[in-house]
Design an enzyme around this catalytic site. Structure first.
Site, PDB file in Angstrom:
ATOM      1  CG  LEU A   1      -2.190  -0.785   1.206  1.00  0.00           C
ATOM      2  CD1 LEU A   1      -2.849  -0.757   2.579  1.00  0.00           C
ATOM      3  CD2 LEU A   1      -3.156  -0.264   0.143  1.00  0.00           C
ATOM      4  CG  ASP A   2       1.020   3.926  -3.324  1.00  0.00           C
ATOM      5  OD1 ASP A   2       1.982   3.166  -3.522  1.00  0.00           O
ATOM      6  OD2 ASP A   2       0.244   4.299  -4.224  1.00  0.00           O
ATOM      7  N   PRO A   3       2.270   4.944   0.885  1.00  0.00           N
ATOM      8  CG  PRO A   3       4.409   5.843   1.183  1.00  0.00           C
ATOM      9  CD  PRO A   3       3.526   5.201   0.149  1.00  0.00           C
TER      10      PRO A   3
END
Length: 303
Positions: free
Chosen positions: A37-39
């Site tokens: 998951l992206d930050p």
């Protein structure tokens, strides 16, 4: 310590940050995650402990569900709110709900995507984001993904200055870039677009209601109770056909032997359990020996 920890990843953390913290808090070095998951994204992130790390490839294959916010009127280098704006177009005529729903239906089913430059997809041995940071544009391989369902959420369309936004719910196959889907939907509506929020609400059989927060996980680790919170590996494979074997066959399974395929097993891939209910392996039909099966992955009782 073996099993799966469904975690509700907070915003601002990378998936690896979560793994690093859990290694520190639990004392378990062997931890992996399933599906980055992206930050800026939040939601379901599965952490696999010990023997369960061998299940990562199977859990990664699972469908995912997301809630995402798409902004019309501007596009960015990263296709989300983290990047620099590269295109603008004032939203002078707000698209109707009917128009948006029509476009969403066009992007449902099997679709082609080109991965964003700011992604971990490798081209010629290097990750795309490495090229992007150097300002190098490279040809990116198209991929086919499946959008099982794509719907406008009930809170409608919002406006802010020269832009408009709306939220969608997405049920998709592995490998789908929701950022890219947002850009493509915007193009179909006639506007540059980007993603501003993303929440993964389900990964395979695990939903947000199954997840712990990082603070809850830390507290359990401090109290020595984290092991009890891990989901047994067997539960993650419950949808796959199973074959229960006696003790003598279990030893052969644990050694990864090629064995005759049981007549009652019709599936191409299935799990193998011992009589105590412990998962031993994932087997599949042998591709070259008719009537036989071969191991795809063996799960040791302890690592």
């Amino acid at each position: 310590m073996n099993g799966i920890l469904p975690l509700n990843k907070p915003t601002g953390w990378t998936s690896h940050d979560c793994v690093h913290k859990m290694r520190k808090w639990s004392g378990q070095r062997k931890i992996g995650h399933t599906g980055t998951l992206d930050p800026a994204a939040t939601g379901v992130l599965l952490l696999c402990f010990g023997t369960a790390t061998k299940a990562v490839p199977y859990l990664t294959e699972d469908d995912k569900e997301y809630e995402a916010t798409i902004v019309l009127g501007s596009a960015t280098t990263t296709e989300d709110a983290e990047g620099e704006v590269i295109a603008r177009k004032k939203v002078t005529e707000l698209p109707s709900v009917a128009k948006i729903e029509s476009v969403l239906s066009e992007w449902t089913g099997n679709i082609r995507q080109v991965p964003p430059m700011y992604s971990a997809v490798k081209v010629n041995g290097r990750k795309l984001y490495e090229y992007a940071r150097e300002g190098i544009e490279v040809d990116r391989p198209e991929r086919f993904v499946t959008i099982h369902a794509l719907e406008l959420m009930s809170d409608g369309i919002r406006t802010h200055e020269d832009e408009a936004s709306f939220r969608v719910r997405v049920h998709c196959s592995k490998g789908t870039y929701i950022r890219t889907l947002a850009v493509d939907i915007g193009k179909s509506l006639g506007y540059p677009a980007h993603l501003t929020s993303l929440k993964r609400t389900r990964s395979g059989m695990f939903s947000l209601s199954d997840c712990l927060s990082l603070k809850q996980a830390e507290r359990l680790a401090e109290d020595g109770e984290l092991d009890d919170a891990l989901v047994p590996l067997e539960k993650a494979f419950r949808a796959m056909p199973r074959w229960i074997v006696p003790a003598d066959a279990a030893e052969k399974i644990k050694n990864g032997s090629v064995l005759p395929l049981p007549e009652e097993m019709k599936a191409n891939r299935f799990t193998v359990y011992n009589e105590k209910g412990s998962l031993l392996a994932v087997y599949r039909r042998h591709p070259h020996k008719e009537g036989y099966m071969k191991p795809e992955r063996v799960f040791p009782e302890s690592d």
